[in-house]
Enzyme design. Structure first.
Site, PDB file in Angstrom:
ATOM      1  N   VAL A  22       0.827  -1.206   0.000  1.00 31.89           N
ATOM      2  CA  VAL A  22       0.000   0.000   0.000  1.00 31.89           C
ATOM      3  C   VAL A  22       0.860   1.254   0.000  1.00 31.89           C
ATOM      4  O   VAL A  22       0.697   2.146  -0.832  1.00 31.89           O
ATOM      5  CB  VAL A  22      -0.946   0.009   1.222  1.00 31.89           C
ATOM      6  CG1 VAL A  22      -1.677   1.346   1.324  1.00 31.89           C
ATOM      7  CG2 VAL A  22      -1.945  -1.136   1.129  1.00 31.89           C
ATOM      8  N   ASP A  40      10.893   2.943   5.813  1.00 32.48           N
ATOM      9  CA  ASP A  40      10.497   1.618   6.270  1.00 32.48           C
ATOM     10  C   ASP A  40      11.584   1.081   7.194  1.00 32.48           C
ATOM     11  O   ASP A  40      12.779   1.334   6.967  1.00 32.48           O
ATOM     12  CB  ASP A  40      10.309   0.662   5.088  1.00 32.48           C
ATOM     13  CG  ASP A  40       9.463  -0.550   5.448  1.00 32.48           C
ATOM     14  OD1 ASP A  40       8.303  -0.626   5.013  1.00 32.48           O
ATOM     15  OD2 ASP A  40       9.965  -1.428   6.195  1.00 32.48           O
ATOM     16  N   THR A  90      -2.059  -3.950   9.764  1.00 35.02           N
ATOM     17  CA  THR A  90      -2.744  -4.151  11.043  1.00 35.02           C
ATOM     18  C   THR A  90      -3.270  -5.587  11.059  1.00 35.02           C
ATOM     19  O   THR A  90      -4.430  -5.832  10.716  1.00 35.02           O
ATOM     20  CB  THR A  90      -3.902  -3.150  11.229  1.00 35.02           C
ATOM     21  OG1 THR A  90      -4.630  -3.020  10.001  1.00 35.02           O
ATOM     22  CG2 THR A  90      -3.381  -1.792  11.623  1.00 35.02           C
ATOM     23  N   THR A 125      -5.910   0.006   8.333  1.00 41.80           N
ATOM     24  CA  THR A 125      -7.274  -0.392   8.676  1.00 41.80           C
ATOM     25  C   THR A 125      -7.363  -0.698  10.171  1.00 41.80           C
ATOM     26  O   THR A 125      -6.637  -1.547  10.682  1.00 41.80           O
ATOM     27  CB  THR A 125      -7.687  -1.637   7.876  1.00 41.80           C
ATOM     28  OG1 THR A 125      -7.550  -1.360   6.482  1.00 41.80           O
ATOM     29  CG2 THR A 125      -9.118  -2.022   8.182  1.00 41.80           C
ATOM     30  N   CYS A 265      -6.396  -8.225   4.512  1.00 41.79           N
ATOM     31  CA  CYS A 265      -7.570  -7.339   4.591  1.00 41.79           C
ATOM     32  C   CYS A 265      -8.849  -8.112   4.879  1.00 41.79           C
ATOM     33  O   CYS A 265      -9.347  -8.107   5.997  1.00 41.79           O
ATOM     34  CB  CYS A 265      -7.715  -6.549   3.292  1.00 41.79           C
ATOM     35  SG  CYS A 265      -6.449  -5.287   3.051  1.00 41.79           S
ATOM     36  N   ARG A 336       0.911 -13.308   3.058  1.00 46.09           N
ATOM     37  CA  ARG A 336       0.390 -13.095   4.408  1.00 46.09           C
ATOM     38  C   ARG A 336      -1.019 -13.672   4.555  1.00 46.09           C
ATOM     39  O   ARG A 336      -1.895 -13.399   3.757  1.00 46.09           O
ATOM     40  CB  ARG A 336       0.364 -11.597   4.734  1.00 46.09           C
ATOM     41  CG  ARG A 336       1.727 -10.988   4.982  1.00 46.09           C
ATOM     42  CD  ARG A 336       1.612  -9.490   5.221  1.00 46.09           C
ATOM     43  NE  ARG A 336       1.147  -8.785   4.029  1.00 46.09           N
ATOM     44  CZ  ARG A 336       0.831  -7.488   4.017  1.00 46.09           C
ATOM     45  NH1 ARG A 336       0.900  -6.783   5.125  1.00 46.09           N
ATOM     46  NH2 ARG A 336       0.431  -6.929   2.895  1.00 46.09           N
TER      47      ARG A 336
END
Length: 459
Positions: A22, A40, A90, A125, A265, A336
């Site tokens: 993202v 990062d 998250t 999120t 997500c 992930r």
């Protein structure tokens, strides 16, 4: 001049904290309009970007080579920026409660380097209230500054769809919010620099947080319904895809499809919403029911595979199964929370030797997360079943005859036996389909696969 004007004239800089699937595309997009610092904590990732390599495959190596983003793992460089965008993951913990460590850590890092008159926008999120109740206090503590007086905060949920070349940052309406009208106006103008289709101003930060978390929860529930239908129709001997195609002819039928729901997500966000709901004394019924169905689909696919192998007279313990695709979705290297791993683990419980092929997956992440090594397609020989788990574009050039060769002598024996059966005066009362093909997303045509001698199954 206000902050927006100073960004446009390149007197001030924008920073991106978190350069993943993202954050990196956002940094690259803004770099066309302003000075951008891309930060990062992963030094290896930063070094790849500096060399012009895009490990996410979201924008490509050439774009990374050409961008003016200043990639760095030096947190003190954040002091040079006045507009900060936090885009860190998250995830959830093993008990499926929110893991806010990444966003808390990013807030501490930014707080240590936050300067007066800055604006901080979170994109991660979260459930409603995280930005104001958790992130702002951390920023204040680490910086010694006062929110509302020395710096402002906004929230603009990320909507980038990894691996999707059609729905990009520039082509998706951006929801923006701010702690006050002045902040909201500046945040909106800044994002309008890169979002071609415009922005939507939410009335508060909590509204924007809630809007994001229900987007993926809604999709999760709809896919769970499709998965439940698939389970029911499979028991009835009805092809689910055929049913959905028929139902889809009605103008208001929602075109969702069954599948393995993973990733960072859809497979995660609903737990953020239900966690907050439970804190308020409400226990979800629909959301968690949908989550349970989707979480169990990996086991279901593995069980169906074993049943098909038994039907094909395969010896289960010690058999070989080739799985094509291990990422959480097609054409994306992200592994992930991939539910393909659930299929692998369940098959291994039966004593099955699982071989995984994926030309797209990030090999290092795959090993680090799951200790899974990838095989080359040339290594796949004398297998007992094939599972097409993720229909990457690279797999769409594979023909059924290519798959049959992977079954070793079995496939060729089937062809010979069929020719004999066709010319014999006697009917053969045996099932010639002993090449098991589990085509989860329906990449192949069912009739063609069955005609080619496969015992075929799909969700």
């Amino acid at each position: 001049m206000n902050l927006y004007e100073r960004l446009v004239t390149r007197e001030e800089k924008i920073s991106l904290i978190g350069l993943g699937y993202v954050g990196m595309p956002i940094a690259v997009a803004f770099a066309k309009k302003a000075k951008v610092i891309g930060f990062d904590v992963n030094k290896e990732k930063v070094e790849l970007y500096k060399k012009g390599i895009d490990p996410t495959k979201e924008v490509g190596n050439q774009v990374i080579k050409d961008t003016t983003v200043e990639f760095t793992s030096d947190e003190t460089k954040l002091r040079e920026a006045k507009f900060h965008i936090v885009a860190v993951p998250t995830p959830v913990k093993e008990d499926r409660t929110p893991d806010l460590k990444p966003v808390e850590s990013a807030s501490r890092t930014l707080g240590r380097n936050l300067t007066k008159d800055s604006i901080v926008v979170y994109e991660s999120t979260v459930y409603p209230g995280v930005t104001e109740d958790i992130c702002i206090p951390i920023l204040e503590k680490e910086s010694g500054l006062k929110c509302g007086e020395d710096f402002k905060v906004g929230y603009s949920p990320e909507r980038i769809n990894p691996g999707d070349q059609e729905h990009r940052l520039e082509t998706i309406i951006k929801v923006v919010s701010g702690m006050d009208k002045e902040t909201l106006d500046i945040v909106a103008k800044v994002y309008e620099l890169v979002v071609e289709v415009g922005v939507y101003k939410a009335e508060s930060i909590k509204v924007a947080e809630a809007a994001k978390v229900i987007e993926n929860s809604q999709r999760d529930i709809n896919i769970a319904f499709m998965n439940e239908l698939s389970i029911i129709f499979n028991k009835m001997g009805i092809d689910t895809k055929a049913v959905l195609e028929a139902a889809g002819t009605k103008w208001n039928f929602l075109k969702f499809y069954p599948g393995l729901v993973g990733g960072h997500c859809i497979g995660v966000d609903p737990y953020y919403l239900t966690y907050k709901a439970e804190q308020m004394g409400y226990y979800s019924q629909i959301i968690l029911s949908g989550r349970k169905i989707n979480d169990d689909m990996g086991k279901y696919v593995a069980e169906c595979t074993v049943k098909k192998m038994i039907k094909a007279n395969k010896q289960i313990n010690g058999s070989k199964v080739a799985i094509f695709g291990v990422t959480f979705k097609e054409n994306c290297p992200d592994v992930r929370n991939t539910k393909v791993v659930d299929v692998i683990k369940e098959l291994e419980e039966y004593g099955i030797d699982v071989k995984v092929i994926d030309p797209v997956a990030d090999k290092e992440d795959l090993w680090r997360e799951y200790e899974i090594n990838l095989c080359e397609i040339e290594e796949i020989k004398e297998i007992d079943a094939v599972i097409i788990a993720v229909p990457h574009n690279e797999f769409k050039t594979i023909h059924l005859k290519d798959l049959k060769r992977m079954f070793g002598t079995t496939g060729y024996k089937l062809d010979v036996m069929k020719e004999v059966a066709a010319t014999s005066e006697f009917q053969m009362n045996v099932d010639m389909h002993d090449c098991v093909l589990m085509d989860i997303k329906g990449m192949f045509n069912r009739n063609e696969a069955e005609s080619a001698g496969f015992l075929y199954w799909r969700l």
